[in-house]
Design a protein around this motif. Sequence first.
Motif, PDB file in Angstrom:
ATOM      1  N   LEU A  52     -21.211   9.170  19.659  1.00 16.46           N
ATOM      2  CA  LEU A  52     -19.963   9.654  20.223  1.00 16.46           C
ATOM      3  C   LEU A  52     -18.816   8.671  20.036  1.00 16.46           C
ATOM      4  N   VAL A  53     -19.122   7.396  20.107  1.00 15.89           N
ATOM      5  CA  VAL A  53     -18.103   6.371  19.912  1.00 15.89           C
ATOM      6  C   VAL A  53     -18.613   5.412  18.849  1.00 15.89           C
ATOM      7  N   THR A  54     -17.923   5.290  17.786  1.00 19.63           N
ATOM      8  CA  THR A  54     -18.382   4.415  16.709  1.00 19.63           C
ATOM      9  C   THR A  54     -18.005   2.982  17.007  1.00 19.63           C
ATOM     10  N   SER A  55     -18.799   2.078  16.487  1.00 14.07           N
ATOM     11  CA  SER A  55     -18.551   0.655  16.704  1.00 14.07           C
ATOM     12  C   SER A  55     -17.416   0.177  15.811  1.00 14.07           C
ATOM     13  N   PRO A  56     -16.816  -0.968  16.150  1.00 16.25           N
ATOM     14  CA  PRO A  56     -15.774  -1.518  15.294  1.00 16.25           C
ATOM     15  C   PRO A  56     -16.343  -1.939  13.942  1.00 16.25           C
ATOM     16  N   ALA A  57     -15.464  -2.142  12.985  1.00 15.96           N
ATOM     17  CA  ALA A  57     -15.915  -2.587  11.666  1.00 15.96           C
ATOM     18  C   ALA A  57     -16.715  -3.870  11.820  1.00 15.96           C
ATOM     19  N   TYR A  58     -17.806  -3.950  11.104  1.00 16.47           N
ATOM     20  CA  TYR A  58     -18.667  -5.108  11.245  1.00 16.47           C
ATOM     21  C   TYR A  58     -18.029  -6.334  10.598  1.00 16.47           C
ATOM     22  N   ALA A  59     -18.348  -7.476  11.178  1.00 12.92           N
ATOM     23  CA  ALA A  59     -17.803  -8.734  10.669  1.00 12.92           C
ATOM     24  C   ALA A  59     -18.521  -9.146   9.398  1.00 12.92           C
ATOM     25  N   ASN A  60     -17.851  -9.932   8.586  1.00 15.82           N
ATOM     26  CA  ASN A  60     -18.492 -10.505   7.401  1.00 15.82           C
ATOM     27  C   ASN A  60     -19.056  -9.472   6.444  1.00 15.82           C
ATOM     28  N   PRO A  61     -18.292  -8.525   5.955  1.00 13.98           N
ATOM     29  CA  PRO A  61     -18.841  -7.572   4.985  1.00 13.98           C
ATOM     30  C   PRO A  61     -19.475  -8.315   3.819  1.00 13.98           C
ATOM     31  N   GLY A  62     -20.631  -7.867   3.412  1.00 14.93           N
ATOM     32  CA  GLY A  62     -21.374  -8.572   2.370  1.00 14.93           C
ATOM     33  C   GLY A  62     -20.992  -8.133   0.971  1.00 14.93           C
ATOM     34  N   LEU A  63     -21.865  -8.463   0.041  1.00 15.14           N
ATOM     35  CA  LEU A  63     -21.577  -8.259  -1.375  1.00 15.14           C
ATOM     36  C   LEU A  63     -21.965  -6.887  -1.885  1.00 15.14           C
ATOM     37  N   PHE A  64     -22.813  -6.173  -1.141  1.00 15.95           N
ATOM     38  CA  PHE A  64     -23.435  -4.973  -1.681  1.00 15.95           C
ATOM     39  C   PHE A  64     -22.867  -3.694  -1.056  1.00 15.95           C
ATOM     40  N   SER A  65     -22.638  -2.710  -1.895  1.00 17.71           N
ATOM     41  CA  SER A  65     -22.400  -1.365  -1.388  1.00 17.71           C
ATOM     42  C   SER A  65     -23.770  -0.758  -1.076  1.00 17.71           C
ATOM     43  N   PHE A  66     -23.803   0.393  -0.427  1.00 14.93           N
ATOM     44  CA  PHE A  66     -25.089   0.976  -0.060  1.00 14.93           C
ATOM     45  C   PHE A  66     -24.966   2.490  -0.003  1.00 14.93           C
ATOM     46  N   GLU A  67     -26.114   3.147  -0.008  1.00 17.72           N
ATOM     47  CA  GLU A  67     -26.153   4.595   0.146  1.00 17.72           C
ATOM     48  C   GLU A  67     -26.967   4.951   1.387  1.00 17.72           C
ATOM     49  N   LEU A  68     -26.627   6.082   1.989  1.00 21.74           N
ATOM     50  CA  LEU A  68     -27.364   6.603   3.135  1.00 21.74           C
ATOM     51  C   LEU A  68     -28.273   7.733   2.678  1.00 21.74           C
ATOM     52  N   VAL A  69     -29.520   7.677   3.078  1.00 17.76           N
ATOM     53  CA  VAL A  69     -30.480   8.719   2.723  1.00 17.76           C
ATOM     54  C   VAL A  69     -31.205   9.145   3.989  1.00 17.76           C
ATOM     55  N   ASP A  70     -31.086  10.412   4.369  1.00 14.63           N
ATOM     56  CA  ASP A  70     -31.835  10.932   5.504  1.00 14.63           C
ATOM     57  C   ASP A  70     -33.177  11.468   5.023  1.00 14.63           C
ATOM     58  N   LEU A  71     -34.230  11.027   5.692  1.00 13.36           N
ATOM     59  CA  LEU A  71     -35.598  11.371   5.310  1.00 13.36           C
ATOM     60  C   LEU A  71     -36.238  12.140   6.454  1.00 13.36           C
ATOM     61  N   ASN A  72     -36.934  13.220   6.130  1.00 10.47           N
ATOM     62  CA  ASN A  72     -37.529  14.077   7.156  1.00 10.47           C
ATOM     63  C   ASN A  72     -39.028  14.196   6.905  1.00 10.47           C
ATOM     64  N   TRP A  73     -39.755  13.231   7.395  1.00 10.32           N
ATOM     65  CA  TRP A  73     -41.194  13.188   7.202  1.00 10.32           C
ATOM     66  C   TRP A  73     -41.914  13.921   8.327  1.00 10.32           C
ATOM     67  N   HIS A  74     -43.166  14.254   8.068  1.00 14.44           N
ATOM     68  CA  HIS A  74     -43.999  14.884   9.088  1.00 14.44           C
ATOM     69  C   HIS A  74     -45.404  14.306   8.985  1.00 14.44           C
TER      70      HIS A  74
END
Length: 354
Positions: A52-74
Motif C-alpha cells: 500500500l505504501v512503497t518504500s523510499p528509493a534505496y540508498a547506494n544503487p548498485g551496478l546491475f539492472s534486474f528483472e522481476l519474475v513471478d513464479l507460481n509453483w505447486h
Amino acid sequence: MKLIGLFKYHLNTMRCKAPEKDMLFSVPLFASILIAVFLLTSCATGKSVSDLVTSPAYANPGLFSFELVDLNWHDRARDRAVPARLYWPKVASGQQVPLIIFSHGIGGSRSGYSYLGKYWANHGYASLHLQHVGSDRSLWRGDVFSIIPRLQNAANDNEAIQRVHDLSFALDQLLASEYGVFINQNRIVAAGHSYGANTVMLAAGANLARSGKNIQLRDTRISAAIILSAPPFYGEDDFVPILAGVRIPTLHITCTEDTINIPGYVSPPSDRIKVFDAMGSSLKILTVFQDGSHSVFTDRAGTGGILLNAQIKAATQTLSLAFLRRIFDGANEATLTWGNENQPLVSQFIIIEK
C-alpha cells in the motif's frame, strides 16, 4: 569465544519518532477489530499491507539492472501452492550469482520487502521472495470478526513447519530451473522478517521439541542467515537448547521499539536480544536501531517515523551487504566501517566470532 567488537551508543541528539506504537494488531479485541476493518478495506484489491505504501528509493544503487519474475509453483506432495517473486540481476553472460531467499512476516506476500529485493539485485545478488499461503495476505480477507482466530491459526506449529518446507521446496524448484546453473550454490542465504525470521531460524538449524519429538528442519544448502525482528519460540523459556545448534553466520537486526503484538503472541524487544544471545553461530552480528518499530522493516514507509523509517531501511540495506561481503569475501572491515558510519542511528552494535 573471540569478541571482535562491542559498541554501545548512547545518543543525545533529537530523533524522529512515530506518534504511534506501530502495531499491526493490538491485543484488545475492539482495537483489533478496528484495525482489521482498515486492513480488510485496504486489501480489497488483493494487495498486501506492504504494497500500500512503497518504500523510499534505496540508498547506494548498485551496478546491475534486474528483472522481476513471478513464479507460481505447486508442491504436489503437500498440495500447497508456493508463489514466489524473483529479483534477478543482469550480470555478465555465464557469471554465477549468490542467492538470498526471503520469507515474509505474517500477512505478507511475495511482493513485500521490495526495497531489499531491489537493492540486493542491484548489487549482483539474486533474491527470491516467497509467499506462504497459510499465513499470507489472504488473512486480511473475509469476516472481520474472525480475523483474530485466523491470525492465531496462522501462527500455529503446523504452519510454522509448512513455511520451512515452502523455503526448501522453492529452493529445489529454482535450482532445478533455467536459473539454477547461474546460481552459486556455495553462496545461498536465507533471510526473513518476524514470522519469516522464525522460518529462517528453523531452516538454519533450530531444534524444537514438540509432543515428545524433535523438529529438525535444517536445510544444509543455506550458508548464512539474515534475521530481522526475530520472534521468540513461544512457550519456551530457554532458547539456548533450541538455537545452540545453529552454526552458520547470522545477522540479527532489530530496534529498541520492536514490539510484536498479535493476539496471543506478544513479545517485547528484549526477546530479539535473547534470540541473538542463544544463537550458536560461528559469527553473529547484532544491530539494534534506536526507536523504530516492528514493521519499520516492511515496505511501509511511515511506521517508526517517516524520516527514521527511510534511514533504517537504507542502513539495513547497506548492513546486509557489508555482512555478505564479510562472510563471502573476507572483508571483515566492511561491518566495522558500517558500525562507525551509522553510529547516530544505532543503540547497540555487537560482533561476536568464535
